[in-house]
Motif scaffolding. Sequence first.
Motif, PDB file in Angstrom:
ATOM      1  N   SER A   1      35.524  43.061  44.474  1.00  0.00           N
ATOM      2  CA  SER A   1      36.234  42.054  43.669  1.00  0.00           C
ATOM      3  C   SER A   1      36.574  42.567  42.278  1.00  0.00           C
ATOM      4  CB  SER A   1      35.415  40.771  43.582  1.00  0.00           C
ATOM      5  OG  SER A   1      34.136  41.038  43.043  1.00  0.00           O
ATOM      6  N   LEU A   2      35.751  43.434  41.717  1.00  0.00           N
ATOM      7  CA  LEU A   2      36.063  43.998  40.397  1.00  0.00           C
ATOM      8  C   LEU A   2      37.320  44.854  40.453  1.00  0.00           C
ATOM      9  CD1 LEU A   2      32.557  44.961  38.981  1.00  0.00           C
ATOM     10  CD2 LEU A   2      34.042  43.089  38.275  1.00  0.00           C
TER      11      LEU A   2
ATOM     12  N   ILE B   1      49.532  36.559  36.052  1.00  0.00           N
ATOM     13  CA  ILE B   1      49.217  36.240  37.439  1.00  0.00           C
ATOM     14  C   ILE B   1      47.920  35.434  37.448  1.00  0.00           C
ATOM     15  CG2 ILE B   1      48.673  37.162  39.729  1.00  0.00           C
ATOM     16  CD1 ILE B   1      50.154  39.761  38.837  1.00  0.00           C
ATOM     17  N   ASP B   2      47.965  34.252  38.035  1.00  0.00           N
ATOM     18  CA  ASP B   2      46.777  33.406  38.128  1.00  0.00           C
ATOM     19  C   ASP B   2      45.742  34.093  39.033  1.00  0.00           C
ATOM     20  OD1 ASP B   2      44.957  31.284  39.094  1.00  0.00           O
ATOM     21  OD2 ASP B   2      46.326  29.960  38.028  1.00  0.00           O
ATOM     22  N   GLN B   3      44.464  34.044  38.629  1.00  0.00           N
ATOM     23  CA  GLN B   3      43.431  34.692  39.434  1.00  0.00           C
ATOM     24  C   GLN B   3      43.315  34.082  40.828  1.00  0.00           C
ATOM     25  OE1 GLN B   3      39.640  35.656  37.859  1.00  0.00           O
ATOM     26  NE2 GLN B   3      40.486  37.002  36.310  1.00  0.00           N
ATOM     27  N   ALA B   4      43.791  32.855  41.000  1.00  0.00           N
ATOM     28  CA  ALA B   4      43.788  32.230  42.325  1.00  0.00           C
ATOM     29  C   ALA B   4      44.647  33.025  43.308  1.00  0.00           C
ATOM     30  CB  ALA B   4      44.290  30.796  42.226  1.00  0.00           C
TER      31      ALA B   4
ATOM     32  N   LEU C   1      44.574  36.134  43.743  1.00  0.00           N
ATOM     33  CA  LEU C   1      43.830  37.280  44.284  1.00  0.00           C
ATOM     34  C   LEU C   1      43.639  37.168  45.794  1.00  0.00           C
ATOM     35  CD1 LEU C   1      41.114  37.916  41.554  1.00  0.00           C
ATOM     36  CD2 LEU C   1      42.931  39.488  42.245  1.00  0.00           C
ATOM     37  N   SER C   2      43.513  35.949  46.280  1.00  0.00           N
ATOM     38  CA  SER C   2      43.310  35.756  47.720  1.00  0.00           C
ATOM     39  C   SER C   2      44.519  36.200  48.537  1.00  0.00           C
ATOM     40  CB  SER C   2      42.994  34.290  48.024  1.00  0.00           C
ATOM     41  OG  SER C   2      44.080  33.465  47.674  1.00  0.00           O
TER      42      SER C   2
ATOM     43  N   GLY D   1      51.182  41.719  49.970  1.00  0.00           N
ATOM     44  CA  GLY D   1      50.757  40.547  49.203  1.00  0.00           C
ATOM     45  C   GLY D   1      51.029  40.701  47.722  1.00  0.00           C
ATOM     46  N   ILE D   2      50.753  41.898  47.205  1.00  0.00           N
ATOM     47  CA  ILE D   2      51.011  42.157  45.785  1.00  0.00           C
ATOM     48  C   ILE D   2      52.499  42.015  45.486  1.00  0.00           C
ATOM     49  CG2 ILE D   2      51.128  43.990  44.038  1.00  0.00           C
ATOM     50  CD1 ILE D   2      48.369  44.861  44.868  1.00  0.00           C
TER      51      ILE D   2
END
Length: 85
Positions: free
Chosen positions: A43-44, A61-64, A66-67, A74-75
């Motif tokens: 995750s880091l 970019i909202d950390q949400a 990341l999923s 996805g990126i």
Amino acid sequence: MPTLTMDAETRTAIKDLVCDILEIEPDEVTETSLFKEDHGADSLRAIEILASLEKRFKVVIDQAELSRMVNLEGIHAVLTEAANG
């Protein structure tokens, strides 16, 4: 705010950034290979990728998200939305 297009140059820059953070070779990564499962990212590292993308492309970019940022595909989607949204 300039729009971001996922041209070859942008895709290469993203791939290089991800490979640098994950300490892997570019030929090991495909559009759909999973950072965590296929490349051992934690995750880091994911947060480091997010922060580096924000800095490099001057977006937030909202950390949400990341999923969704589990592979290059996805990126690209998240980054496009962040830059052009």
